[in-house]
Design a protein around this motif. Structure first.
Motif, mmCIF file in Angstrom:
data_model
loop_
_atom_site.group_PDB
_atom_site.id
_atom_site.type_symbol
_atom_site.label_atom_id
_atom_site.label_comp_id
_atom_site.label_asym_id
_atom_site.label_seq_id
_atom_site.Cartn_x
_atom_site.Cartn_y
_atom_site.Cartn_z
ATOM 1 N N ALA A 35 43.313 36.792 -7.412
ATOM 2 C CA ALA A 35 42.627 36.380 -6.192
ATOM 3 C C ALA A 35 41.521 37.371 -5.824
ATOM 4 C CB ALA A 35 43.629 36.247 -5.052
ATOM 5 N N ILE A 36 41.793 38.672 -6.011
ATOM 6 C CA ILE A 36 40.777 39.660 -5.669
ATOM 7 C C ILE A 36 39.582 39.560 -6.600
ATOM 8 C CG2 ILE A 36 41.719 41.522 -7.091
ATOM 9 C CD1 ILE A 36 40.117 41.898 -3.655
ATOM 10 N N SER A 37 39.800 39.240 -7.867
ATOM 11 C CA SER A 37 38.693 39.067 -8.804
ATOM 12 C C SER A 37 37.821 37.879 -8.413
ATOM 13 C CB SER A 37 39.242 38.896 -10.223
ATOM 14 O OG SER A 37 38.195 38.653 -11.124
ATOM 15 N N GLU A 38 38.459 36.787 -8.035
ATOM 16 C CA GLU A 38 37.700 35.599 -7.633
ATOM 17 C C GLU A 38 36.938 35.844 -6.337
ATOM 18 O OE1 GLU A 38 40.613 32.562 -7.371
ATOM 19 O OE2 GLU A 38 40.795 32.270 -9.545
ATOM 20 N N SER A 39 37.571 36.567 -5.410
ATOM 21 C CA SER A 39 36.894 36.816 -4.130
ATOM 22 C C SER A 39 35.707 37.751 -4.312
ATOM 23 C CB SER A 39 37.878 37.375 -3.110
ATOM 24 O OG SER A 39 37.988 38.746 -3.169
ATOM 25 N N ARG A 40 35.798 38.702 -5.237
ATOM 26 C CA ARG A 40 34.661 39.585 -5.488
ATOM 27 C C ARG A 40 33.483 38.803 -6.066
ATOM 28 N NH1 ARG A 40 37.027 45.214 -8.138
ATOM 29 N NH2 ARG A 40 37.865 46.093 -6.184
ATOM 30 N N SER A 41 33.776 37.922 -6.977
ATOM 31 C CA SER A 41 32.694 37.109 -7.560
ATOM 32 C C SER A 41 32.035 36.251 -6.484
ATOM 33 C CB SER A 41 33.256 36.233 -8.677
ATOM 34 O OG SER A 41 33.799 37.025 -9.717
ATOM 35 N N ALA A 42 32.861 35.657 -5.617
ATOM 36 C CA ALA A 42 32.305 34.834 -4.539
ATOM 37 C C ALA A 42 31.475 35.678 -3.578
ATOM 38 C CB ALA A 42 33.431 34.126 -3.794
ATOM 39 N N SER A 43 31.946 36.889 -3.280
ATOM 40 C CA SER A 43 31.195 37.776 -2.380
ATOM 41 C C SER A 43 29.851 38.151 -2.977
ATOM 42 C CB SER A 43 32.002 39.042 -2.091
ATOM 43 O OG SER A 43 33.204 38.734 -1.431
ATOM 44 N N ASP A 44 29.862 38.522 -4.263
ATOM 45 C CA ASP A 44 28.613 38.919 -4.917
ATOM 46 C C ASP A 44 27.611 37.767 -4.933
ATOM 47 O OD1 ASP A 44 29.558 41.456 -5.354
ATOM 48 O OD2 ASP A 44 30.266 41.049 -7.394
ATOM 49 N N ARG A 45 28.075 36.578 -5.274
ATOM 50 C CA ARG A 45 27.163 35.429 -5.318
ATOM 51 C C ARG A 45 26.590 35.138 -3.939
ATOM 52 N NH1 ARG A 45 31.273 33.212 -8.560
ATOM 53 N NH2 ARG A 45 32.002 31.982 -6.774
ATOM 54 N N ALA A 46 27.459 35.142 -2.932
ATOM 55 C CA ALA A 46 26.999 34.813 -1.582
ATOM 56 C C ALA A 46 26.015 35.847 -1.053
ATOM 57 C CB ALA A 46 28.194 34.687 -0.642
ATOM 58 N N VAL A 47 26.324 37.125 -1.245
ATOM 59 C CA VAL A 47 25.446 38.176 -0.724
ATOM 60 C C VAL A 47 24.125 38.202 -1.482
ATOM 61 C CG1 VAL A 47 25.198 40.661 -0.409
ATOM 62 C CG2 VAL A 47 27.370 39.569 0.124
ATOM 63 N N GLN A 48 24.164 38.054 -2.798
ATOM 64 C CA GLN A 48 22.927 38.054 -3.574
ATOM 65 C C GLN A 48 22.037 36.869 -3.200
ATOM 66 O OE1 GLN A 48 21.745 40.391 -5.469
ATOM 67 N NE2 GLN A 48 23.581 41.679 -5.280
ATOM 68 N N THR A 49 22.646 35.726 -2.974
ATOM 69 C CA THR A 49 21.865 34.562 -2.537
ATOM 70 C C THR A 49 21.214 34.827 -1.190
ATOM 71 O OG1 THR A 49 23.346 33.061 -3.727
ATOM 72 C CG2 THR A 49 21.959 32.105 -2.015
ATOM 73 N N ALA A 50 21.981 35.433 -0.276
ATOM 74 C CA ALA A 50 21.413 35.771 1.035
ATOM 75 C C ALA A 50 20.263 36.761 0.893
ATOM 76 C CB ALA A 50 22.507 36.339 1.946
ATOM 77 N N PHE A 51 20.411 37.748 -0.006
ATOM 78 C CA PHE A 51 19.333 38.721 -0.224
ATOM 79 C C PHE A 51 18.066 38.037 -0.743
ATOM 80 C CE2 PHE A 51 22.407 42.521 -0.912
ATOM 81 C CZ PHE A 51 22.474 42.690 0.459
ATOM 82 N N GLN A 52 18.230 37.118 -1.687
ATOM 83 C CA GLN A 52 17.077 36.433 -2.263
ATOM 84 C C GLN A 52 16.349 35.600 -1.217
ATOM 85 O OE1 GLN A 52 18.558 34.215 -5.581
ATOM 86 N NE2 GLN A 52 19.032 36.026 -6.815
ATOM 87 N N VAL A 53 17.116 34.896 -0.410
ATOM 88 C CA VAL A 53 16.499 34.066 0.625
ATOM 89 C C VAL A 53 15.778 34.922 1.653
ATOM 90 C CG1 VAL A 53 16.969 32.435 2.485
ATOM 91 C CG2 VAL A 53 18.151 32.189 0.303
ATOM 92 N N LEU A 54 16.407 36.006 2.070
ATOM 93 C CA LEU A 54 15.801 36.879 3.075
ATOM 94 C C LEU A 54 14.618 37.663 2.529
ATOM 95 C CD1 LEU A 54 19.028 38.256 4.771
ATOM 96 C CD2 LEU A 54 17.396 36.648 5.744
ATOM 97 N N GLY A 55 14.444 37.701 1.215
ATOM 98 C CA GLY A 55 13.319 38.403 0.621
ATOM 99 C C GLY A 55 12.044 37.591 0.551
ATOM 100 N N GLN A 56 12.070 36.350 1.054
ATOM 101 C CA GLN A 56 10.876 35.523 1.031
ATOM 102 C C GLN A 56 9.805 36.090 1.962
ATOM 103 O OE1 GLN A 56 12.039 31.516 1.920
ATOM 104 N NE2 GLN A 56 13.579 31.434 0.306
ATOM 105 N N PRO A 57 8.512 35.894 1.605
ATOM 106 C CA PRO A 57 7.430 36.529 2.397
ATOM 107 C C PRO A 57 7.433 36.127 3.865
ATOM 108 C CG PRO A 57 6.600 35.734 0.288
ATOM 109 C CD PRO A 57 8.002 35.208 0.405
ATOM 110 N N HIS A 58 7.732 34.860 4.179
ATOM 111 C CA HIS A 58 7.655 34.428 5.569
ATOM 112 C C HIS A 58 8.801 34.972 6.422
ATOM 113 C CE1 HIS A 58 10.468 31.456 3.889
ATOM 114 N NE2 HIS A 58 10.869 31.248 5.130
#
Length: 427
Positions: free
Chosen positions: A96-119
């Motif tokens: 469960a901890i392995s799956e939750s880490r993968s989900a956390s990484d994907r979610a946070v990285q996606t948020a970082f990419q979206v927030l990195g947009q110029p606007h």
């Protein structure tokens, strides 16, 4: 003073030609219609831009929502594993901890990419703080893995550091979400209610995660809940009950409940069932001192089902809000199309009015005036430009076309008329 001003205005107005007056009236009407159309188009355009920006903002907030929820699950699992007394418990939670880490990484990285947009550049400071917090959590993961590899991990300091870092990261995500969504709260009244509902749903998920974390730690330790843990559970229980009631009220007020009724009832049922199972075990101080009838992995299985029902409710709510925003955008686009068509039709009508005045009124009248001038000089003239028209200009031209012909037959030179007048006998 007023009378004199009005008199001057009438004098100036009487000095204008009909052409100037008609052109001025038509130009004034054109400017008035154009100003009204431009005003409506600008208002609709601004509303459309706000609706599209709000839709993008809701998408970003969804990514932040996912990140906070995934981090909370990872936090609770790690705390339970660090405080577990046997290797079987840790082994049951390892997957469960392995799956939750993968989900956390994907979610946070996606948020970082979206927030990195110029606007989204105004949110770069908050994004930088979020990345720094996330780096701390990732650094602590290594220490957590090393501690869990030991036969009996019992590093209380590491558990406190882990809980503090992950909770700070979740608070940072919540702060970023609140700061990001606040400017859009007044765009639309219904969307404002949707945002408040989302905040209540976020509160429900937050307090549900706290309950999951505390109970998971108590079961893993196989000991009675500490007084402060029981106090926290009881306080959070009151907040949860209030959040559920408020979320239902906001969903109904915004018209959202009809689209999420099934998922809402399912999530609320999971909450009530889970609450009934654990209330007597963990919410009464000093009743149990260990030997719980559920294991940590079974507890996380039950709580994960409740979390999944909340996640499903969140997804359905997100889709309903997106549909509403799509409808608002489509309606605004239709209004812009209608306003554009009205503005174009108004401009075409004004252009047609100018052409009609020039081609069918001013031009023929000028030609008639020229012909009358030639007739007055004794020159032959033909009143043309009517082209068989049956309107007033055409009838006037037809009458005047008969006048010069009769005049030429009965007309004598001016000198002869004078001689005839002198030779007439006087009676």
């Amino acid at each position: 003073m007023i009378a004199r001003t009005l008199g001057q205005f009438r004098t100036r107005l009487s000095g204008l030609s009909i052409r100037h007056i008609l052109v001025a009236i038509t130009a004034g009407l054109t400017l008035l219609i154009a100003a009204l159309s431009v005003r409506d188009l600008m208002a609709d355009g601004e509303r459309l831009a706000q609706a599209r920006a709000l839709k993008d903002a809701m998408g970003v907030s969804d990514r932040l929502f996912d990140a906070a929820n995934s981090i909370a699950v990872e936090r609770d699992l790690v705390l339970s594993m660090l405080q577990a007394r046997d290797s079987e418990t840790r082994a049951s939670l390892a997957r469960a901890i392995s799956e939750s880490r993968s989900a956390s990484d994907r979610a946070v990285q996606t948020a970082f990419q979206v927030l990195g947009q110029p606007h989204l550049s105004p949110f770069r400071p908050l994004r930088a703080e979020l990345m720094a917090r996330y780096s701390q959590v990732r650094a602590l993961r290594t220490q957590v893995d090393q501690s869990l590899a030991a036969p009996r991990p019992s590093d209380a300091r590491l558990a406190r550091d882990w809980e503090a870092s992950t909770t700070a990261l979740m608070d940072q995500v919540e702060r970023l979400w609140a700061g990001f969504i606040r400017p859009y709260a007044g765009v639309d009244a219904v969307v404002t209610l949707h945002l408040r509902y989302r905040h209540m749903l976020r509160t429900i998920m937050d307090y549900t995660g706290r309950e999951r974390s505390i109970i998971g730690q108590v079961i893993s330790q196989d000991a009675g809940a500490a007084p402060e843990q029981t106090a926290t559970l009881l306080r959070d229980q009151g907040e949860l009950d209030l959040a559920w009631r408020m979320s239902r009220l906001l969903a109904e007020q915004s018209g959202l409940y009809g689209a999420i009724a099934l998922e809402y009832s399912d999530a609320e049922s999971h909450y009530q069932t889970l609450d009934g199972m654990v209330r007597d075990l963990f919410y009464v101080p000093g009743v149990h001192r260990g030997g719980y009838p559920i294991t940590p992995d079974f507890w996380f299985e039950l709580s994960s089902q409740a979390s999944e029902s909340l996640a499903m409710l969140r997804q359905v709510s997100q889709r309903a809000t997106q549909r509403y925003l799509d409808g608002m955008i489509a309606q605004t686009e239709r209004e812009i199309a209608v306003q554009s068509a009205i503005a174009l039709a108004a401009l075409l009508l004004c252009a047609a009015s100018f052409w009609i005045m020039q081609a069918r009124v001013i031009g023929p009248i000028n030609r008639i005036i020229d012909a009358l001038t030639r007739v007055g000089r004794g020159e032959p003239a033909r009143f043309e430009g009517a082209g068989g028209r049956s309107d007033e200009i055409g009838r006037l031209a037809s009458v005047l076309n008969e006048f010069p012909a009769g005049s030429e037959r009965t007309r004598a030179p001016a000198g002869e008329r004078c001689i005839e007048a002198h030779s007439m006998p006087v009676r």
